[in-house]
Design a protein around this motif. Structure first.
Motif, mmCIF file in Angstrom:
data_model
loop_
_atom_site.group_PDB
_atom_site.id
_atom_site.type_symbol
_atom_site.label_atom_id
_atom_site.label_comp_id
_atom_site.label_asym_id
_atom_site.label_seq_id
_atom_site.Cartn_x
_atom_site.Cartn_y
_atom_site.Cartn_z
ATOM 1 N N ASN A 271 0.808 -1.217 0.000
ATOM 2 C CA ASN A 271 0.000 0.000 0.000
ATOM 3 C C ASN A 271 0.841 1.267 0.000
ATOM 4 N N VAL A 272 2.168 1.130 0.123
ATOM 5 C CA VAL A 272 3.049 2.303 0.111
ATOM 6 C C VAL A 272 3.209 2.787 -1.327
ATOM 7 N N SER A 273 3.014 4.070 -1.532
ATOM 8 C CA SER A 273 3.086 4.619 -2.886
ATOM 9 C C SER A 273 4.524 4.859 -3.305
ATOM 10 N N VAL A 274 4.759 4.813 -4.600
ATOM 11 C CA VAL A 274 6.078 5.148 -5.137
ATOM 12 C C VAL A 274 6.406 6.605 -4.838
ATOM 13 N N ALA A 275 5.397 7.457 -4.825
ATOM 14 C CA ALA A 275 5.622 8.882 -4.546
ATOM 15 C C ALA A 275 6.219 9.080 -3.152
#
Length: 497
Positions: free
Chosen positions: A429-433
């Motif tokens: 759930n961790v975004s690349v951003a």
């Protein structure tokens, strides 16, 4: 699996031992000690032999099968995720300190392994790895080696086993005293210090190993009786030489090593900051997807990563995990290989002896596989305590990495302890951003950001996996920012403690 502890049914611990009748080679000074060595007699199973296995395996034992001469015994391993199968002879009485010649003929279509069970006069047992013969492409091939019996051992059982899907046939076993065995081998001893140069007040780890030795005595900068193999932390205050003399039936061998102490202290680093920001891409568990999907992206970008290898799945050929050759290829391409224990146990819950087995056995396996030292460790689950840190130092690791799913946990200051290196282990759930933002922060604040990767799959996978596209985007962003990339060992070398 290479150098693993094998198990044996209690039935093997009883039974008479008869002299074998197979012809002896020129190297043998005494009779063949293996009972029914050519497997010629028996109904359903060869006399004086037992078919046994352990772990999650599906073996089929065959007897008789066409052997190298006359009858042989066969094993087909239809499936395996852990464990092995083997034909085992009855225990054989031996003489401690004496060298024996061992040989057998085998035909296999996979790599196999030979282990030994030592039975001591006081009733306890221990196990040892002997060799890992390669596949013979189903042609009959002879394996031979020498085996010196340790002090206190009264009997042995040798196994030629199969621990992966395939076939193995065995025949014509020999165990006999070596010709000229009354002239013992002189001990061989190695002794090294890591590091060889320290600042005043800092420590170095002495590591030593010996063969054909019964006792070792230290002198010089250290004293006392030592085990025949081991590690010890020393903290010299001046340039110091350390000597180890090991004695066996064949004589005494003495070796020395030195540690230089730098009396001029280097200037302290700017509190909390490195000279520039850094980022590390590390990989946990030895998933095949790291080799297949992540490694090509790293190589194309010219970035070297640190791969922490869980040794049991690699040794055992488990599906979804790298093969030993793939691990070697990663190292040959310039990436760092680190230890991640044998079974991924929570080290903080184990006794000191269990911790040692987990971290030392995996380290030994990887070093033998690669032919180079393995000096960095990742704690499974990121879990550790003071005992774990101390055992890690004694095992010869120069640093250790933790892990946490919180992105803020991935940052390290220039004052971070070497055995508590932080890393961020993202979930899906961790975004690349957010990862890009962390990289920007590390560069701006001159911090070291460590990123811990698990599976890298085209369409993602479990909670801690990344897609191949996400991983590539992160790597391309690292290149675009120009932030310095380091392996764990390179980053740890900049830490003061």
């Amino acid at each position: 699996m290479g150098r693993k502890v094998v198990r044996i049914f209690s039935a093997l611990l009883v039974g008479a031992v008869l002299l074998g009748s197979s012809p002896l080679p020129a190297f043998a000074a005494g009779p063949n000690l293996v009972s029914n060595p050519s497997l010629e007699t028996g109904a359903g199973t060869p006399d004086m032999w037992t078919a046994t296995y352990w772990g999650n395996v599906t073996p089929t034992f065959q007897y008789p099968v066409p052997g190298h001469t006359g009858n042989g015994a066969g094993i087909t391993l239809n499936a395996n995720t852990s464990g092995d199968a083997r034909w085992a002879h009855d225990p054989i009485p031996v003489e401690a300190g004496v060298t024996y010649e061992y040989s057998n003929w085998y035909a296999s279509n996979v790599a196999t392994e030979i282990n030994v069970l030592y039975m001591y006069t006081d009733g306890h047992v221990s196990y040892g790895w002997v060799a890992s013969p390669a596949s013979s492409a189903n042609a009959w091939k002879q394996f031979s080696t020498t085996l010196k019996i340790p002090t206190g051992v009264s009997s042995v059982v040798l196994f030629h086993l199969i621990d992966r899907k395939g076939t193995l046939a065995v025949d014509d076993f020999i165990l006999a005293k070596q010709s000229g065995g009354s002239v013992p081998n002189k001990p061989t001893v190695t002794l090294s210090a890591n590091p060889t140069a320290v600042s005043a007040g800092s420590s170095s780890t002495l590591s030593w190993n010996s063969q054909y030795a019964d006792t070792c005595v230290a002198s010089g900068g250290w004293t006392g009786n030592k085990s025949v193999t081991g590690n010890e932390i020393v903290t010299p205050t001046v340039n110091t030489s350390y000597t180890l003399a090991c004695t066996g039936a064949g004589g005494t061998t003495s070796v020395s090593t030195s540690v230089t102490v730098n009396t001029v202290q280097p200037p302290p680093p700017t509190p909390g900051q490195f000279s520039e920001g850094m980022v590390t891409l590390s990989f946990d568990d030895a998933w095949t997807s790291q080799y297949t999907n992540a490694l090509p992206i790293l190589n194309q970008a010219g970035i070297k990563g640190t791969f922490y290898i869980l040794s049991e799945p690699v040794q055992g050929g488990w599906s979804s995990y790298m093969t030993p050759q793939q691990v070697k290829t990663i190292a040959q391409q310039g990436h760092e290989i680190g230890g991640h224990t044998v079974t991924h146990a929570d080290l903080s819950t184990l006794s000191s002896s269990r911790i040692d087995r987990e971290i030392k056995n995996s380290k030994t396996y990887l070093q033998n596989l690669l032919g180079t030292a393995v000096t960095t460790l990742a704690y499974p689950y990121g879990s550790y305590n003071t005992t774990v840190i101390n055992r890690t130092k004694l095992a010869g690791y120069g640093n250790a990495r933790t892990a946490d799913p919180t992105i803020a946990y991935g940052f390290n200051a220039a004052t971070q302890p070497k055995y508590e290196i932080n890393s961020f282990s993202p979930n899906k759930n961790v975004s690349v951003a957010s990862i890009k933002s962390a990289i920007d922060q590390a560069k701006a604040n001159k911090q070291w950001f460590v990123f811990s990767v698990h599976e890298v799959l085209p369409s993602g996978g479990d909670e801690y996996s990344m897609t191949t596209a996400q991983f590539k985007e992160v790597v391309e962003y690292i290149k675009a920012t120009g932030i310095k990339t380091v392996t764990i060992a390179q980053g740890a070398a900049l830490l003061p403690n």
